[in-house]
Scaffold this motif. Structure first.
Motif, PDB file in Angstrom:
ATOM      1  N   VAL A 303      54.458 -35.071  -0.094  1.00 14.68           N
ATOM      2  CA  VAL A 303      54.828 -36.404  -0.539  1.00 14.68           C
ATOM      3  C   VAL A 303      55.626 -37.067   0.583  1.00 14.68           C
ATOM      4  CG1 VAL A 303      55.892 -37.797  -2.345  1.00 14.68           C
ATOM      5  CG2 VAL A 303      55.022 -35.520  -2.893  1.00 14.68           C
ATOM      6  N   SER A 304      55.270 -38.309   0.884  1.00 13.76           N
ATOM      7  CA  SER A 304      55.950 -39.056   1.931  1.00 13.76           C
ATOM      8  C   SER A 304      56.459 -40.376   1.365  1.00 13.76           C
ATOM      9  CB  SER A 304      54.995 -39.326   3.099  1.00 13.76           C
ATOM     10  OG  SER A 304      55.592 -40.151   4.071  1.00 13.76           O
ATOM     11  N   HIS A 305      57.693 -40.742   1.731  1.00  7.93           N
ATOM     12  CA  HIS A 305      58.232 -42.040   1.338  1.00  7.93           C
ATOM     13  C   HIS A 305      58.386 -42.875   2.606  1.00  7.93           C
ATOM     14  CE1 HIS A 305      61.533 -44.872   0.022  1.00  7.93           C
ATOM     15  NE2 HIS A 305      60.546 -45.116  -0.829  1.00  7.93           N
ATOM     16  N   PRO A 306      57.463 -43.810   2.846  1.00  9.98           N
ATOM     17  CA  PRO A 306      57.432 -44.545   4.112  1.00  9.98           C
ATOM     18  C   PRO A 306      58.733 -45.258   4.457  1.00  9.98           C
ATOM     19  CG  PRO A 306      55.393 -44.900   2.905  1.00  9.98           C
ATOM     20  CD  PRO A 306      56.316 -44.176   1.977  1.00  9.98           C
ATOM     21  N   GLU A 307      59.407 -45.834   3.466  1.00  8.38           N
ATOM     22  CA  GLU A 307      60.606 -46.626   3.762  1.00  8.38           C
ATOM     23  C   GLU A 307      61.758 -45.768   4.285  1.00  8.38           C
ATOM     24  OE1 GLU A 307      63.780 -49.613   1.507  1.00  8.38           O
ATOM     25  OE2 GLU A 307      61.860 -49.149   0.547  1.00  8.38           O
ATOM     26  N   SER A 308      62.023 -44.656   3.624  1.00  9.20           N
ATOM     27  CA  SER A 308      63.145 -43.801   4.032  1.00  9.20           C
ATOM     28  C   SER A 308      62.755 -42.791   5.108  1.00  9.20           C
ATOM     29  CB  SER A 308      63.696 -43.042   2.827  1.00  9.20           C
ATOM     30  OG  SER A 308      62.753 -42.088   2.367  1.00  9.20           O
ATOM     31  N   GLY A 309      61.453 -42.488   5.194  1.00  7.99           N
ATOM     32  CA  GLY A 309      60.984 -41.475   6.123  1.00  7.99           C
ATOM     33  C   GLY A 309      61.028 -40.068   5.558  1.00  7.99           C
ATOM     34  N   ARG A 310      61.550 -39.901   4.338  1.00  9.09           N
ATOM     35  CA  ARG A 310      61.636 -38.561   3.762  1.00  9.09           C
ATOM     36  C   ARG A 310      60.245 -38.011   3.433  1.00  9.09           C
ATOM     37  NH1 ARG A 310      66.205 -41.018   1.094  1.00  9.09           N
ATOM     38  NH2 ARG A 310      68.142 -40.100   1.924  1.00  9.09           N
ATOM     39  N   VAL A 311      60.084 -36.721   3.704  1.00  5.91           N
ATOM     40  CA  VAL A 311      58.830 -36.020   3.409  1.00  5.91           C
ATOM     41  C   VAL A 311      59.163 -34.734   2.663  1.00  5.91           C
ATOM     42  CG1 VAL A 311      56.786 -34.879   4.376  1.00  5.91           C
ATOM     43  CG2 VAL A 311      57.692 -36.947   5.460  1.00  5.91           C
ATOM     44  N   MET A 312      58.425 -34.454   1.612  1.00  6.73           N
ATOM     45  CA  MET A 312      58.577 -33.201   0.877  1.00  6.73           C
ATOM     46  C   MET A 312      57.245 -32.475   0.853  1.00  6.73           C
ATOM     47  SD  MET A 312      59.872 -32.455  -3.049  1.00  6.73           S
ATOM     48  CE  MET A 312      58.328 -32.897  -3.878  1.00  6.73           C
ATOM     49  N   GLU A 313      57.250 -31.215   1.283  1.00  5.92           N
ATOM     50  CA  GLU A 313      56.056 -30.370   1.225  1.00  5.92           C
ATOM     51  C   GLU A 313      56.287 -29.297   0.168  1.00  5.92           C
ATOM     52  OE1 GLU A 313      53.312 -27.587   4.213  1.00  5.92           O
ATOM     53  OE2 GLU A 313      55.295 -28.265   4.844  1.00  5.92           O
ATOM     54  N   VAL A 314      55.244 -28.995  -0.600  1.00  4.43           N
ATOM     55  CA  VAL A 314      55.342 -27.981  -1.645  1.00  4.43           C
ATOM     56  C   VAL A 314      54.439 -26.815  -1.294  1.00  4.43           C
ATOM     57  CG1 VAL A 314      55.153 -27.489  -4.109  1.00  4.43           C
ATOM     58  CG2 VAL A 314      55.750 -29.801  -3.349  1.00  4.43           C
ATOM     59  N   LEU A 315      55.022 -25.617  -1.275  1.00  3.40           N
ATOM     60  CA  LEU A 315      54.262 -24.389  -1.052  1.00  3.40           C
ATOM     61  C   LEU A 315      54.438 -23.498  -2.266  1.00  3.40           C
ATOM     62  CD1 LEU A 315      55.994 -25.140   1.808  1.00  3.40           C
ATOM     63  CD2 LEU A 315      54.371 -23.463   2.680  1.00  3.40           C
ATOM     64  N   THR A 316      53.376 -22.807  -2.646  1.00  2.00           N
ATOM     65  CA  THR A 316      53.467 -21.911  -3.794  1.00  2.00           C
ATOM     66  C   THR A 316      52.360 -20.867  -3.741  1.00  2.00           C
ATOM     67  OG1 THR A 316      53.719 -21.830  -6.216  1.00  2.00           O
ATOM     68  CG2 THR A 316      51.983 -23.240  -5.362  1.00  2.00           C
ATOM     69  N   ASP A 317      52.549 -19.793  -4.515  1.00  2.00           N
ATOM     70  CA  ASP A 317      51.478 -18.809  -4.698  1.00  2.00           C
ATOM     71  C   ASP A 317      50.853 -18.941  -6.085  1.00  2.00           C
ATOM     72  OD1 ASP A 317      53.534 -17.815  -6.267  1.00  2.00           O
ATOM     73  OD2 ASP A 317      53.850 -16.003  -5.079  1.00  2.00           O
ATOM     74  N   GLU A 318      51.265 -19.970  -6.837  1.00  2.00           N
ATOM     75  CA  GLU A 318      50.705 -20.197  -8.176  1.00  2.00           C
ATOM     76  C   GLU A 318      49.291 -20.786  -8.078  1.00  2.00           C
ATOM     77  OE1 GLU A 318      51.568 -19.419 -11.092  1.00  2.00           O
ATOM     78  OE2 GLU A 318      53.743 -19.270 -11.269  1.00  2.00           O
ATOM     79  N   PRO A 319      48.457 -20.565  -9.118  1.00  2.00           N
ATOM     80  CA  PRO A 319      47.086 -21.103  -9.095  1.00  2.00           C
ATOM     81  C   PRO A 319      46.988 -22.571  -9.463  1.00  2.00           C
ATOM     82  CG  PRO A 319      47.414 -19.839 -11.099  1.00  2.00           C
ATOM     83  CD  PRO A 319      48.655 -19.643 -10.265  1.00  2.00           C
ATOM     84  N   GLY A 320      48.084 -23.164  -9.995  1.00  2.00           N
ATOM     85  CA  GLY A 320      48.022 -24.556 -10.442  1.00  2.00           C
ATOM     86  C   GLY A 320      49.286 -25.320 -10.136  1.00  2.00           C
ATOM     87  N   VAL A 321      49.174 -26.651 -10.224  1.00  2.00           N
ATOM     88  CA  VAL A 321      50.349 -27.504 -10.107  1.00  2.00           C
ATOM     89  C   VAL A 321      50.152 -28.716 -11.007  1.00  2.00           C
ATOM     90  CG1 VAL A 321      49.435 -28.764  -8.084  1.00  2.00           C
ATOM     91  CG2 VAL A 321      51.906 -28.749  -8.539  1.00  2.00           C
TER      92      VAL A 321
END
Length: 386
Positions: A303-321
């Motif tokens: 997920v990226s927020h263009p205005e603030s520049g913040r980026v969040m990446e999600v990593l998991t070993d689960e089969p779903g989200v």
């Protein structure tokens, strides 16, 4: 002979000095780690339980605040492109609002079973179990008195590389209708690369079902009265699970290509959310399970927020989200930055097994038997796009 004895004495002294210095260094490192974890009073529940707040701080100044009620993350900061740290998770302004229902599940640990179970029942080893019906005819997030309402034991992990909290809770056999005494452990770790790592583990003394997750709502703008429509989302998944009118998966696995559910490349959350799509109408927006490509611990979303520049990446070993676009936020409560928690002012990316798995044999199993161990890992990693 005297020379030999003198050499041994000198060698022994050197070793002592080295050993003492090493011990002092280890103690200093250990002390620094513990300094990154502080504890303070947070509030008192209606039952008289004293609630504590635990604050983790990494070397960059990023902070995560956790309370022992529901294992709730009440605050999580991340830097913008100017280096300014701001809270990026939704939550209440008054402690008592967490203690009296938390119907949004703000920041909470979810169990025994994250998401929905159809008709609030399932059959396991030939026996049917009726569980709490708290979402229409269905059961949601473990029931009204699920793990989000429980007092968790919290302790700092002293030998961890980064500031880490160990949370434990034992769910009695029959709690909310679920079979087996379930012993759950969750680790929250705040690393120096600005990642919040969450590790889940559970054992049982009787066959049961388990699906633990974390229910933080994110708004990377740091302004909780703003919608997340301008956030750009990518989900590395070619398929998702369509749902029926009560948001239970139909059992079909549908390709995202050519639908509003295609997030295989970054696009604004709001781009297609109001399109005339039957699935979006059922959920009042996105409230569906995607099936991330690949297996094991892998990057599943960004997920990226263009205005603030913040980026969040999600990593998991689960089969779903489960991507949930905050469709049931209703403006009834004040936010931490002013204004109300209005419609779609936060989003969730809940790593999980599929909803209603106990009733759908084609889905990955959520059954846990005695002698076996449930375990899962999810990482929320924060960075900045210049």
């Amino acid at each position: 002979m005297k020379k030999t004895i003198m050499n041994l004495i000198i060698l022994f002294a050197v070793l002592c000095i080295f050993g003492c210095n090493k011990k002092e260094t280890n103690q200093k490192t250990q002390s620094e780690k513990m300094d990154r974890i502080s504890v303070s009073d947070y509030g008192v529940t209606a039952k008289g339980d004293s609630i504590k707040k635990y604050t983790l701080t990494n070397k960059n100044g990023m902070k995560a605040e956790v309370i022992n009620f529901g294992g709730i993350i009440t605050s999580l900061t991340a830097p913008d492109r100017e280096g300014k740290y701001e809270d990026i998770v939704l939550g209440f302004t008054k402690p008592e609002d967490y203690f009296t229902g938390n119907s949004y599940y703000f920041g909470a640990l979810i169990g025994r079973f994250g998401n929905r179970i159809a008709n609030a029942k399932f059959t396991l080893e030939g026996k049917t179990y009726n569980i709490d019906q708290n979402d229409g005819t269905n059961s949601l997030h473990g029931g009204k008195e699920g793990f989000h309402t429980k007092l968790w034991k919290i302790e700092a992990v002293r030998d961890a590389k980064f500031p880490t909290l160990k949370l434990t809770y034992t769910s009695a056999d029959g709690e909310e209708g679920y079979p087996g005494k379930l012993s759950a452990t969750v680790l929250y770790t705040l690393t120096d690369n600005n990642s919040l790592e969450i590790f889940y583990e559970a054992t049982t003394d009787k066959a049961t079902v388990v699906n633990l997750t974390q229910h933080s709502y994110f708004n990377l703008s740091g302004k909780f009265n703003k919608t997340v429509a301008d956030h750009e989302l990518q989900i590395n998944a070619d398929n998702f699970l369509p749902v029926n009118g009560s948001l239970i998966p139909t059992g079909e696995q549908k390709a995202v290509k050519g639908t509003p559910f295609d997030f295989t490349v970054l696009k604004p959350i709001g781009k297609d959310i109001n399109s005339e799509d039957d699935q979006l109408k059922k959920g009042k927006g996105y409230d569906h399970n995607w099936i991330p490509n690949g297996k094991g611990l892998r990057s599943i979303a960004k997920v990226s927020h263009p205005e603030s520049g913040r980026v969040m990446e999600v990593l998991t070993d689960e089969p779903g989200v489960q991507f949930y676009s905050g469709n049931f936020l209703d403006g009834k409560f004040d936010t931490k930055t002013g204004g109300k928690n209005e419609f779609r002012t936060g989003f969730c990316l809940e790593t999980q097994h599929f909803p209603d798995s106990p009733n759908q044999a084609s889905f990955p199993s959520t059954e846990l038997k005695p002698g076996h161990k449930y375990h899962s890992k999810t990482i929320y990693k924060f960075s900045v796009k210049k």
